[in-house]
Scaffold this motif. Sequence first.
Motif, PDB file in Angstrom:
ATOM      1  N   MET A   1      -3.373-174.945 -51.404  1.00 27.67           N
ATOM      2  CA  MET A   1      -2.484-173.805 -51.544  1.00 27.67           C
ATOM      3  C   MET A   1      -1.975-173.763 -52.976  1.00 27.67           C
ATOM      4  O   MET A   1      -0.863-174.140 -53.268  1.00 27.67           O
ATOM      5  CB  MET A   1      -1.337-173.980 -50.564  1.00 27.67           C
ATOM      6  N   ALA A   2      -2.758-173.283 -53.886  1.00 29.07           N
ATOM      7  CA  ALA A   2      -2.375-173.321 -55.288  1.00 29.07           C
ATOM      8  C   ALA A   2      -2.437-171.941 -55.931  1.00 29.07           C
ATOM      9  O   ALA A   2      -3.054-171.760 -56.966  1.00 29.07           O
ATOM     10  CB  ALA A   2      -3.278-174.295 -56.034  1.00 29.07           C
ATOM     11  N   SER A   3      -1.809-170.969 -55.314  1.00 28.59           N
ATOM     12  CA  SER A   3      -1.798-169.643 -55.928  1.00 28.59           C
ATOM     13  C   SER A   3      -0.788-169.630 -57.061  1.00 28.59           C
ATOM     14  O   SER A   3       0.157-170.410 -57.089  1.00 28.59           O
ATOM     15  CB  SER A   3      -1.459-168.565 -54.897  1.00 28.59           C
ATOM     16  N   LYS A   4      -0.990-168.734 -58.028  1.00 27.70           N
ATOM     17  CA  LYS A   4      -0.094-168.654 -59.182  1.00 27.70           C
ATOM     18  C   LYS A   4       1.326-168.297 -58.763  1.00 27.70           C
ATOM     19  O   LYS A   4       2.288-168.811 -59.314  1.00 27.70           O
ATOM     20  CB  LYS A   4      -0.622-167.648 -60.196  1.00 27.70           C
ATOM     21  N   ALA A   5       1.461-167.417 -57.786  1.00 23.50           N
ATOM     22  CA  ALA A   5       2.796-167.034 -57.311  1.00 23.50           C
ATOM     23  C   ALA A   5       3.519-168.239 -56.726  1.00 23.50           C
ATOM     24  O   ALA A   5       4.719-168.415 -56.949  1.00 23.50           O
ATOM     25  CB  ALA A   5       2.688-165.920 -56.282  1.00 23.50           C
ATOM     26  N   MET A   6       2.803-169.074 -55.998  1.00 26.89           N
ATOM     27  CA  MET A   6       3.409-170.276 -55.418  1.00 26.89           C
ATOM     28  C   MET A   6       3.837-171.245 -56.517  1.00 26.89           C
ATOM     29  O   MET A   6       4.887-171.869 -56.426  1.00 26.89           O
ATOM     30  CB  MET A   6       2.430-170.990 -54.490  1.00 26.89           C
TER      31      MET A   6
ATOM     32  N   GLN B   1      -1.346-165.887 -47.674  1.00 28.92           N
ATOM     33  CA  GLN B   1      -2.430-166.840 -47.904  1.00 28.92           C
ATOM     34  C   GLN B   1      -3.104-167.224 -46.583  1.00 28.92           C
ATOM     35  O   GLN B   1      -4.337-167.283 -46.493  1.00 28.92           O
ATOM     36  CB  GLN B   1      -1.834-168.069 -48.583  1.00 28.92           C
ATOM     37  N   TRP B   2      -2.299-167.475 -45.564  1.00 28.25           N
ATOM     38  CA  TRP B   2      -2.837-167.836 -44.260  1.00 28.25           C
ATOM     39  C   TRP B   2      -3.664-166.689 -43.679  1.00 28.25           C
ATOM     40  O   TRP B   2      -4.755-166.892 -43.153  1.00 28.25           O
ATOM     41  CB  TRP B   2      -1.698-168.213 -43.306  1.00 28.25           C
ATOM     42  N   ARG B   3      -3.130-165.467 -43.766  1.00 24.25           N
ATOM     43  CA  ARG B   3      -3.835-164.301 -43.222  1.00 24.25           C
ATOM     44  C   ARG B   3      -5.186-164.118 -43.916  1.00 24.25           C
ATOM     45  O   ARG B   3      -6.186-163.820 -43.259  1.00 24.25           O
ATOM     46  CB  ARG B   3      -2.981-163.047 -43.345  1.00 24.25           C
ATOM     47  N   GLN B   4      -5.217-164.298 -45.234  1.00 21.46           N
ATOM     48  CA  GLN B   4      -6.499-164.170 -45.955  1.00 21.46           C
ATOM     49  C   GLN B   4      -7.479-165.237 -45.490  1.00 21.46           C
ATOM     50  O   GLN B   4      -8.673-164.955 -45.320  1.00 21.46           O
ATOM     51  CB  GLN B   4      -6.279-164.279 -47.459  1.00 21.46           C
ATOM     52  N   SER B   5      -6.992-166.458 -45.286  1.00 24.25           N
ATOM     53  CA  SER B   5      -7.886-167.536 -44.855  1.00 24.25           C
ATOM     54  C   SER B   5      -8.442-167.269 -43.458  1.00 24.25           C
ATOM     55  O   SER B   5      -9.510-167.757 -43.108  1.00 24.25           O
ATOM     56  CB  SER B   5      -7.164-168.884 -44.882  1.00 24.25           C
ATOM     57  N   GLU B   6      -7.715-166.482 -42.660  1.00 28.78           N
ATOM     58  CA  GLU B   6      -8.155-166.119 -41.312  1.00 28.78           C
ATOM     59  C   GLU B   6      -8.999-164.842 -41.306  1.00 28.78           C
ATOM     60  O   GLU B   6      -9.407-164.367 -40.252  1.00 28.78           O
ATOM     61  CB  GLU B   6      -6.945-165.932 -40.391  1.00 28.78           C
TER      62      GLU B   6
END
Length: 74
Positions: free
Chosen positions: A1-6, A58-63
């Motif tokens: 979980m390494a998005s720029k926003a995070m 992020q979770w929704r995209q992974s699903e």
Amino acid sequence: MASKAMECLKLSEEQKKVLEDSFKGCKHPDGTTLMLVAAECGLSEEDTQKWFKLRNAQWRQSEGLPAELGSVLD
């Protein structure tokens, strides 16, 4: 979980662990739960809410779902 926003939130490993554990239990916390998680992490409720919003996307995209909250039929 390494998005720029995070990464902008600059969370410690302990904060990330508390947030992730909370996310596993409830992806959409109510106001009271959000307040308790924020207090446990030492974050503002706004930052905690932002983290949950980003993590949900992020979770929704992974699903394979749309990143924004909405109906699966959208």
